[in-house]
Design an enzyme around this catalytic site. Sequence first.
Site, PDB file in Angstrom:
ATOM      1  CG  HIS A 122      45.266  51.286  44.811  1.00  6.53           C
ATOM      2  ND1 HIS A 122      45.712  50.164  44.472  1.00  6.53           N
ATOM      3  CD2 HIS A 122      44.689  51.503  46.139  1.00  6.53           C
ATOM      4  CE1 HIS A 122      45.214  49.429  45.465  1.00  6.53           C
ATOM      5  NE2 HIS A 122      44.765  50.189  46.172  1.00  6.53           N
ATOM      6  CG  ASP A 199      42.596  53.666  39.501  1.00  2.00           C
ATOM      7  OD1 ASP A 199      41.543  53.512  39.909  1.00  2.00           O
ATOM      8  OD2 ASP A 199      43.566  53.151  40.481  1.00  2.00           O
ATOM      9  CD  GLN A 202      38.566  55.208  46.372  1.00  2.00           C
ATOM     10  OE1 GLN A 202      37.628  55.639  46.836  1.00  2.00           O
ATOM     11  NE2 GLN A 202      39.100  54.141  46.587  1.00  2.00           N
ATOM     12  CE  LYS A 225      38.220  50.372  45.499  1.00  2.00           C
ATOM     13  NZ  LYS A 225      38.643  50.449  46.859  1.00  2.00           N
ATOM     14  CB  CYS A 363      46.976  49.864  48.475  1.00  2.00           C
ATOM     15  SG  CYS A 363      46.153  48.280  49.148  1.00  2.00           S
TER      16      CYS A 363
HETATM   17  N1  7TS Z   1      42.896  52.382  42.466  1.00  2.00           N
HETATM   18  C1  7TS Z   1      42.529  53.005  43.623  1.00  2.00           C
HETATM   19  C2  7TS Z   1      42.414  54.577  43.569  1.00  2.00           C
HETATM   20  C3  7TS Z   1      41.703  52.434  44.661  1.00  2.00           C
HETATM   21  O1  7TS Z   1      41.411  53.189  45.520  1.00  2.00           O
HETATM   22  C4  7TS Z   1      41.741  50.903  44.439  1.00  2.00           C
HETATM   23  C5  7TS Z   1      41.226  50.094  45.733  1.00  2.00           C
HETATM   24  C6  7TS Z   1      42.153  50.270  43.437  1.00  2.00           C
HETATM   25  C7  7TS Z   1      42.722  50.967  42.511  1.00  2.00           C
HETATM   26  C8  7TS Z   1      42.023  48.876  43.445  1.00  2.00           C
HETATM   27  O2  7TS Z   1      40.596  48.400  43.366  1.00  2.00           O
HETATM   28  P1  7TS Z   1      40.484  46.799  43.619  1.00  2.00           P
HETATM   29  O3  7TS Z   1      39.047  46.655  43.587  1.00  2.00           O
HETATM   30  O4  7TS Z   1      40.929  46.177  42.256  1.00  2.00           O
HETATM   31  O5  7TS Z   1      41.065  46.117  44.736  1.00  2.00           O
HETATM   32  N2  7TS Z   1      41.404  50.972  46.986  1.00  2.00           N
HETATM   33  C9  7TS Z   1      41.360  50.460  48.222  1.00  2.00           C
HETATM   34  C10 7TS Z   1      41.197  51.214  49.539  1.00  2.00           C
HETATM   35  O6  7TS Z   1      41.358  52.679  49.389  1.00  2.00           O
HETATM   36  N3  7TS Z   1      41.182  50.669  50.416  1.00  2.00           N
HETATM   37  O7  7TS Z   1      40.775  49.368  50.280  1.00  2.00           O
HETATM   38  C11 7TS Z   1      40.958  49.440  48.762  1.00  2.00           C
END
Ligand code: 7TS
Length: 405
Positions: A122, A199, A202, A225, A363
């Site tokens: 990501h 990371d 997910q 999430k 992303c």
């Molecule tokens: N890493 C992964 C693998 C992710 O899927 C996401 C967010 C992030 C980092 C960032 O997380 P945040 O909470 O800091 O924004 N992924 C997604 C997605 O797949 N659709 O919307 C956000």
Amino acid sequence: MIDLERIRADFPGLAQEVHGKPLVFLDNAASAQKPRAVIDAVAHHYAHDYANVHRGVHQLAERATDAYEGAREKVRAFLNAPARHEIVFVRGTTEAINLVAASWGRHSLRAGDEVVITEMEHHANIVPWQLMAEQIGFQIKVAPILDDGSLDMEALAALLSERTRLVAVTHMSNVLGTVNPIREIVDMAHAHGALCLVDGAQSVSHLPVDVQDLGCDFYAFSGHKLFGPTGIGVLWAREELLEAMPPYQGGGEMIREVSFERSTWAELPYKFEAGTPHIVGAIGLGAAIDYVNGIGLAAIEAYEAELLAYATEVLNSVPGVRIIGTAPHKGSVLSFVMDCAHPHDIGTLLDAEGVAVRAGHHCAMPLMERLGLPATARASFAFYNTREEADALVAALHKVREIFA
Ligand code: 7TS
């Protein structure tokens, strides 16, 4: 066992219609719905126990501090981290990785060093390293994926050398669903004297995570999430790393003493929690962890594996659909394209049928480039989703075909 009826009744957001159709919420990889227990914990805290933490001598400050620090202990237990002071509350995965890049990266990396990431990352695990690489001059190396969406472990092994200082890798891909063999990757990194950042954005909502078992050095995830509030997330890191890292941001909460000449830092984890934290977010995250533990991640993982197998089968039965990401070890994410319609048109038409999916590059633009696709449609499942919802997705896709094919 998953008691779907009881679980679905716990999520008020699921019981609604959109465009006159029952909502089928399949956008959990972007953010998950919240159980009543989380909503109530947040509302209760604001109504009864709210005050700033760590600084008051009064009753409410004490209650708020106890609840906030209690949430930290819940996170520690959830990750099986060795110590509570290794749990740093941040805004989310993005901030956690930026913290590591800006603090550990700036402090420890030099020109000539290498940080290894993968093709399936990501943007949150790409751009912070680029920002730091511009300042320091280290190199970013990218481990490729195989055509099924698995990480190419041989290519990863070939990239590692004595120049490697960090391997930063996603536990589970938000696009492909691939679950990476973290223990093996950690062992490879450590064998070269490098650290490993995982990371977990997910993974935490789909499979049990034990940072001691994984052996990694940094683990990042987001509360939203994991059925918790937005604006709260976690960085876990080993104590000796956090001790050696300089503060990420300066301000209140993170200091021991301040004078105009110099300041000294608070003990862990407060050194990394400048300013008033997202107190109620942390408490809501604690409630989410309690809720998920009540079902059990092993049960969630088993149920979702079955659901994913079913959804994959019925999705494959739709003519013109191609699933993107078929690695042997996958979490419950189904990215796909259709020969007759653009992903954004698929998303819009599915919405009209009450089915919420995401369409776009998710992303992960470099991954899209590797796949030779501008975008995918993505259905992502949680433990509250059902086979009937997978059927509703497929019925809606047949309508997409009728209109476009
Ligand atoms: N890493 C992964 C693998 C992710 O899927 C996401 C967010 C992030 C980092 C960032 O997380 P945040 O909470 O800091 O924004 N992924 C997604 C997605 O797949 N659709 O919307 C956000």
